[in-house]
Write a protein that holds these residues in place. Structure first.
Motif, PDB file in Angstrom:
ATOM      1  N   TRP A  35       5.020  -1.074 -15.804  1.00 45.42           N
ATOM      2  CA  TRP A  35       4.325   0.148 -15.440  1.00 45.42           C
ATOM      3  C   TRP A  35       4.072   0.153 -13.943  1.00 45.42           C
ATOM      4  O   TRP A  35       4.088  -0.884 -13.285  1.00 45.42           O
ATOM      5  N   ILE A  36       3.899   1.339 -13.411  1.00 44.04           N
ATOM      6  CA  ILE A  36       3.710   1.529 -11.967  1.00 44.04           C
ATOM      7  C   ILE A  36       2.346   2.158 -11.754  1.00 44.04           C
ATOM      8  O   ILE A  36       2.016   3.167 -12.379  1.00 44.04           O
ATOM      9  N   GLU A  37       1.581   1.550 -10.875  1.00 41.85           N
ATOM     10  CA  GLU A  37       0.235   2.036 -10.575  1.00 41.85           C
ATOM     11  C   GLU A  37       0.147   2.470  -9.117  1.00 41.85           C
ATOM     12  O   GLU A  37       0.284   1.642  -8.221  1.00 41.85           O
ATOM     13  N   PRO A  38      -0.073   3.764  -8.865  1.00 45.19           N
ATOM     14  CA  PRO A  38      -0.280   4.197  -7.473  1.00 45.19           C
ATOM     15  C   PRO A  38      -1.703   3.850  -7.033  1.00 45.19           C
ATOM     16  O   PRO A  38      -2.653   4.023  -7.784  1.00 45.19           O
ATOM     17  N   LYS A  39      -1.813   3.327  -5.822  1.00 45.28           N
ATOM     18  CA  LYS A  39      -3.119   2.987  -5.255  1.00 45.28           C
ATOM     19  C   LYS A  39      -3.198   3.523  -3.838  1.00 45.28           C
ATOM     20  O   LYS A  39      -2.263   3.347  -3.057  1.00 45.28           O
ATOM     21  N   THR A  40      -4.309   4.151  -3.529  1.00 45.60           N
ATOM     22  CA  THR A  40      -4.547   4.592  -2.159  1.00 45.60           C
ATOM     23  C   THR A  40      -5.242   3.454  -1.427  1.00 45.60           C
ATOM     24  O   THR A  40      -6.273   2.952  -1.880  1.00 45.60           O
ATOM     25  N   VAL A  41      -4.647   3.027  -0.316  1.00 43.62           N
ATOM     26  CA  VAL A  41      -5.178   1.903   0.452  1.00 43.62           C
ATOM     27  C   VAL A  41      -5.135   2.247   1.941  1.00 43.62           C
ATOM     28  O   VAL A  41      -4.442   3.172   2.365  1.00 43.62           O
ATOM     29  N   PHE A  42      -5.871   1.490   2.719  1.00 39.33           N
ATOM     30  CA  PHE A  42      -5.780   1.573   4.167  1.00 39.33           C
ATOM     31  C   PHE A  42      -4.926   0.408   4.627  1.00 39.33           C
ATOM     32  O   PHE A  42      -5.283  -0.755   4.410  1.00 39.33           O
ATOM     33  N   ALA A  43      -3.780   0.702   5.211  1.00 39.10           N
ATOM     34  CA  ALA A  43      -2.857  -0.325   5.682  1.00 39.10           C
ATOM     35  C   ALA A  43      -2.979  -0.451   7.201  1.00 39.10           C
ATOM     36  O   ALA A  43      -3.038   0.549   7.914  1.00 39.10           O
ATOM     37  N   VAL A  44      -3.021  -1.677   7.660  1.00 40.73           N
ATOM     38  CA  VAL A  44      -3.077  -1.958   9.092  1.00 40.73           C
ATOM     39  C   VAL A  44      -1.654  -1.920   9.638  1.00 40.73           C
ATOM     40  O   VAL A  44      -0.737  -2.483   9.038  1.00 40.73           O
ATOM     41  N   LYS A  45      -1.477  -1.242  10.765  1.00 38.41           N
ATOM     42  CA  LYS A  45      -0.163  -1.196  11.410  1.00 38.41           C
ATOM     43  C   LYS A  45      -0.038  -2.392  12.343  1.00 38.41           C
ATOM     44  O   LYS A  45      -0.910  -2.631  13.177  1.00 38.41           O
ATOM     45  N   LEU A  46       1.039  -3.159  12.172  1.00 34.96           N
ATOM     46  CA  LEU A  46       1.267  -4.374  12.945  1.00 34.96           C
ATOM     47  C   LEU A  46       2.616  -4.335  13.643  1.00 34.96           C
ATOM     48  O   LEU A  46       3.569  -3.761  13.118  1.00 34.96           O
ATOM     49  N   PRO A  47       2.726  -4.986  14.788  1.00 35.11           N
ATOM     50  CA  PRO A  47       4.044  -5.147  15.400  1.00 35.11           C
ATOM     51  C   PRO A  47       4.791  -6.281  14.699  1.00 35.11           C
ATOM     52  O   PRO A  47       4.190  -7.230  14.200  1.00 35.11           O
ATOM     53  N   GLY A  48       6.094  -6.176  14.647  1.00 35.23           N
ATOM     54  CA  GLY A  48       6.925  -7.224  14.064  1.00 35.23           C
ATOM     55  C   GLY A  48       8.269  -7.266  14.761  1.00 35.23           C
ATOM     56  O   GLY A  48       8.579  -6.420  15.605  1.00 35.23           O
ATOM     57  N   ASN A  49       9.061  -8.255  14.405  1.00 39.08           N
ATOM     58  CA  ASN A  49      10.397  -8.405  14.973  1.00 39.08           C
ATOM     59  C   ASN A  49      11.406  -8.555  13.859  1.00 39.08           C
ATOM     60  O   ASN A  49      11.168  -9.298  12.903  1.00 39.08           O
ATOM     61  N   LEU A  50      12.521  -7.862  13.988  1.00 45.87           N
ATOM     62  CA  LEU A  50      13.627  -7.989  13.048  1.00 45.87           C
ATOM     63  C   LEU A  50      14.649  -8.918  13.684  1.00 45.87           C
ATOM     64  O   LEU A  50      15.180  -8.634  14.752  1.00 45.87           O
TER      65      LEU A  50
END
Length: 132
Positions: A65-80
């Protein structure tokens, strides 16, 4: 260092109460279930690793089953890092601002920024949007 946050919907996919993954869209969550190493029919293999392909009627039922959740996500820098053209596996490198640990997540060739990741360094799962 202070980071920007964004309110998003995360689609967590589970078998029963077991969290198996998460995605930014419902379609991606369905795809995540169907590509999960535990997705498959038990009678089709000698291994007991498959949980099944049944979808649950509710979040307390047996099945996926799939559960949608509203969250506050922090935006971070990253490297590919990595080069698909040379046959390398690419990795998204990012650092959790809460615990300070660095992580390296395998990525697909079509990975787009931002990428949803999480850290379970405390009892509450924290989601991050890693931009690269």
């Amino acid at each position: 260092m202070e980071f920007e946050t964004s309110e998003i919907t995360v689609y967590e996919y589970r078998w029963g109460r077991r969290l198996c993954g998460f995605a930014l869209t419902r379609d991606s969550a369905v795809e995540g279930v169907q590509n999960h190493y535990l997705y498959g029919e038990r009678e089709n293999t000698e291994a007991d690793s498959f949980l099944g392909t049944k979808w649950a009627e509710s979040n307390d039922g047996d099945g996926w089953w799939i559960e949608p959740k509203t969250v506050f996500a922090v935006k971070l820098p990253g490297n590919l890092k990595g080069n698909f053209a040379e046959g390398e596996t690419a990795h998204l490198i990012w650092q959790c601002p809460h615990c300070g640990e660095y992580y390296s997540d395998d990525t697909a060739e079509d990975t787009a920024s931002p990428q949803l990741v999480c850290c379970s360094c405390s009892r509450v799962k924290k989601y991050y949007l890693v931009e690269f």
